[in-house]
Design an enzyme around this catalytic site. Structure first.
Site, PDB file in Angstrom:
ATOM      1  N   ASP A   1       0.873  -1.161   0.000  1.00 19.03           N
ATOM      2  CA  ASP A   1       0.000   0.000   0.000  1.00 19.03           C
ATOM      3  C   ASP A   1       0.920   1.223   0.000  1.00 19.03           C
ATOM      4  O   ASP A   1       2.117   1.120   0.299  1.00 19.03           O
ATOM      5  CB  ASP A   1      -0.960   0.000   1.193  1.00 19.03           C
TER       6      ASP A   1
HETATM    7  C1  BGC Z   1      -4.995   3.235  -0.195  1.00 16.33           C
HETATM    8  C2  BGC Z   1      -5.036   2.251  -1.358  1.00 16.33           C
HETATM    9  C3  BGC Z   1      -4.869   3.006  -2.649  1.00 16.33           C
HETATM   10  C4  BGC Z   1      -3.525   3.730  -2.607  1.00 16.33           C
HETATM   11  C5  BGC Z   1      -3.207   4.510  -3.858  1.00 16.33           C
HETATM   12  C6  BGC Z   1      -3.727   4.093  -0.236  1.00 16.33           C
HETATM   13  O1  BGC Z   1      -3.784   5.095   0.708  1.00 16.33           O
HETATM   14  O2  BGC Z   1      -5.054   2.546   1.033  1.00 16.33           O
HETATM   15  O3  BGC Z   1      -6.247   1.552  -1.342  1.00 16.33           O
HETATM   16  O4  BGC Z   1      -4.955   2.151  -3.742  1.00 16.33           O
HETATM   17  O5  BGC Z   1      -3.549   4.641  -1.518  1.00 16.33           O
HETATM   18  O6  BGC Z   1      -4.008   5.632  -3.956  1.00 16.33           O
END
Ligand code: BGC
Length: 720
Positions: A224
């Site tokens: 993530d």
């Molecule tokens: C989120 C993800 C997301 C990523 C990219 C993170 O903060 O938890 O689900 O895909 O950001 O935006």
């Protein structure tokens, strides 16, 4: 030649560079060997690609959020929506869509519940596999997230989930496992949180023992965003790609660690090979090093608009929204008669600016929005009278201004709406949660609607005019004190940009409300699983409720609920009868259930037939019932069909804590068929033997008495 064959030609520094991104949305290219980059873009209910201007997103179709889409219980429709998202991703040049989210709704408070399908692992896994299948059928990859046990936003980047192995495997890992086996997603995204004290981004048990060694997952694991705390530990544990890029900082750490002998170069090779495999999948033909490249401005080019299929996708968004609308209460007022001369009052700021999605990284900038106000005005003309009723923040549908406190203007708007309602024949009140309540990075602290809306509803139910409440929220809300005074309650969830037309069609009976709840609506927050310390304290959250979340919890405690899992009404009526449950192969636990469904009403409609399994006598406590099959049937008046569900081995099993294996413990099993977890119409008992391949269950008196480490940490569970 696949790019993975280039691995031996890459220097250590080049391999290390592949293990982190180039900025926010790209993998790193290797120009020397013409290895192109892969572009990642957020999903999952539409595409979020940035224009290069900070947080300005290109328009794309905003489909119902996964929570609303799941309420359709329709895998074909989910597949179709995901394929449309794939088409849009291709138009934008995005190779990997960051969705679907398959975390379970452990608590209704979770701010990202709108992104997740359900509180049930069976349903979540099936719908997510359909999503991945649909998306990947267009040549665009899916990235299933967030692995694992990311069930809250409170303290999400640090909190340690303390859960036992059975709970993890039966609930929180099960949907991932199903998707990995059934749909071969190109990627999985690890979560921010820790599990048993170890960050999911550096968790050897999750990333290697379970995911690779047991499930045989061949795809990529991406972090993530900013979830990596110790790059070397992450690579060692089985993480492949860190996002976003770190400007080379962590690439250098990897190189250094290999040189110092602290990291095995084979670990780097393995991760680099998986990144190259992703590049191979994303670029089946030789491609530019940086995809289509980013567009200046914040509009689509004409080519992109055409490629996007925006008009057809808007129709699909409407159809999906219609199939997701869930009618939970109807005393007979719905559908409204479009030909009667009655005066209908439409009340509520969200009728003008509907809640179509939640906030955060999943937010989509819609190509257009059907509002309930426009759609109902078009259908009803001057029979429709409207009032705002409460204030909503200025919104462009992915950002919404908070409403400043002002009791005087709340009161004035409510007075106006109540006066209008008092002189009408029916009131439709559109209410909901503000965007900030259905958002990434924060959880709610209670389940009520905003106070101004509750107060308005209280006044509306006191009138002698039938009240239809249309509720827009990404997860369960409480309905006191207004619920019992309503004539109907229709849940739209966060149904995307087609919600207005869908709502008009359902309210006016041009379509049947197709949705069924995929999460329980409790009577109060205090009743819900894991309360009161459900999101933990001091850096830890203990999953003390174990395998009892959602309806499993309410059933185990025999607690009344507002609306049970699986519930939803049609405008027609159905009967379910003639249940046949047949054991096809006792040793393999293969069982066939068939039930006759008849549309006994005067309209066409859909019904979701649900099959639950229970094991009343077992060495361990088991949920009273667990969903193991479902079929959605669409029938014309008088028509009948046979709904058939086949159950197999694991559908009767639990995870044995002494071995970590799924085990079917022989004996009597109960198979129930119904239309919600609390509306079970037929029941049968069958006998199945112990799993022939497993040793017999250890009796309680023979269990070792050594202390057992309860929660699963980075090295996996401690076995007795
Ligand atoms: C989120 C993800 C997301 C990523 C990219 C993170 O903060 O938890 O689900 O895909 O950001 O935006």
């Amino acid at each position: 030649m696949p790019l993975t064959d280039l691995l031996p030609q890459l220097s250590l520094a080049e391999k290390a560079a592949l293990l982190s991104g180039d900025g926010d949305w790209w993998t790193q290219a290797v120009p020397r060997l013409a290895v192109p980059a892969v572009e990642l873009g957020d999903g999952p209910h539409g595409l979020r690609t940035e224009t290069g201007k900070d947080m300005v997103w290109l328009p794309s179709t905003c489909f119902p959020t996964l929570s609303a889409l799941a309420a359709t219980w329709d895998r074909d429709l989910v597949r179709e929506v995901a394929a449309a998202i794939g088409v849009e991703a291709r138009a934008m040049g995005v190779h990997l869509v960051l969705g679907p989210g398959v975390n379970l709704k452990r608590t209704p408070l979770c701010g990202r519940n709108f992104e997740y399908p359900s509180e049930d692992p069976w349903l979540t896994g099936r719908l997510a596999a359909a999503y991945v299948d649909g998306l990947q059928s267009t040549g665009v990859g899916a990235c299933v997230k967030h692995f694992a046990a990311n069930n809250q936003e409170t303290d999400r980047t640090r909190v340690s989930v303390e859960a036992d192995e059975r709970t993890l495997r039966e609930l929180y890992l099960a949907a991932f496992e199903h998707v990995v086996h059934e749909a071969d997603p190109w990627a999985l995204m690890c979560s921010y949180n820790r599990v048993g004290g170890t960050y999911a981004s550096a968790h050897p048990w999750l990333l290697t023992t379970v995911l690779r060694d047991e499930w045989g997952y061949p795809g990529l694991v991406v972090s993530d965003w900013d979830a990596v705390h110790d790059k070397v530990a992450s690579v060692r544990a089985g993480l492949d790609l860190e996002m976003p890029g770190t400007g080379g900082r962590t690439d250098a750490e990897v190189v250094e660690a290999v040189r110092r002998g602290e990291l095995d170069e084979a670990d780097v090779d393995r991760a680099a090979r998986r990144v190259l495999h992703l590049v191979d999948r994303a670029h089946p033909a030789p491609g530019p090093l940086r995809g289509l490249g980013h567009r200046p401005g914040d509009t689509l080019t004409p080519t992109q608009e055409e490629l996007l299929g925006a008009a057809a996708h808007h129709e699909l968004a409407r159809r999906a929204a219609t199939a997701s609308l869930t009618l939970v209460r109807n005393t007979g007022v719905l559908p409204l008669d479009p030909s009667s001369p009655a005066r209908i009052a439409l009340v509520g700021g969200y009728a003008r600016v509907p809640r179509i999605q939640g906030g955060g990284s999943a937010g989509v900038r819609p190509t257009r929005v059907d509002t309930p106000l426009d759609a109902l005005s078009a259908a009803l003309g001057d029979r429709l009278v409207t009032a705002e009723g409460y204030r909503v923040g200025a919104s462009d549908y992915y950002q919404e201004q908070p409403v400043p406190t002002d009791p005087d203007s709340d009161e004035a708007l409510a007075d106006e709406a109540v006066a209008l309602a008092a002189g009408s024949d029916v009131v439709v009140a559109v209410v909901g949660l503000p965007l900030a309540a259905d958002s990434e990075a924060v959880d709610r602290t209670d389940l009520a609607l905003p106070a101004a809306q509750v107060s308005l509803l209280r006044r509306l139910v006191a009138l002698d005019v039938p009240l239809v409440v249309v509720l827009q929220a990404g997860s369960a809300v409480t309905m006191d004190p207004w619920h019992d005074g309503t004539a109907a309650v229709l849940l739209t969830g966060l149904a995307g940009q087609g919600v207005g037309q869908a709502l008009a069609d359902v309210l006016l009976g041009r379509a049947d409300p197709g949705g069924r709840l995929t999460e329980t609506y409790p009577l109060s927050l205090a009743d819900s699983p894991g309360m009161p310390a459900v999101t933990g304290e001091r850096g830890h959250v203990v999953y003390g409720e174990g395998v009892l979340i959602g309806y499993r919890w309410y059933d185990a405690l025999d607690r009344p609920v507002r609306y049970p899992f699986g519930h939803g009404l049609s405008y027609t009526t159905f009967t379910l009868d003639d249940l046949h449950v047949e054991v096809l192969d006792a040793a393999a636990g293969r069982v066939r259930c068939a039930v006759q469904v008849t549309n006994t009403g005067a309209r066409p409609g859909t019904q979701v037939v649900q099959v639950y399994v229970g094991d009343p006598e077992s060495a361990v406590h088991r949920p009273v019932r667990e969903l193991k099959g479902a079929v959605k049937v669409a029938l014309d008046p008088g028509e009948r069909a046979r709904a058939v569900v086949e159950l197999a081995g694991r559908d009767f099993a639990y995870v044995d804590a002494t071995s970590g294996a799924w085990r079917r413990e022989g004996g009597t099993f109960v198979v129930e068929v119904g239309v919600s977890s609390r509306d079970l119409v037929a029941r049968a008992e069958i006998e199945l033997p112990d799993d022939p391949g497993l040793p017999p269950v250890v009796r309680d008196e023979d269990l070792p008495t050594a202390p057992v480490a309860w929660a699963v940490g980075g090295d996996g569970p401690a076995r007795v």
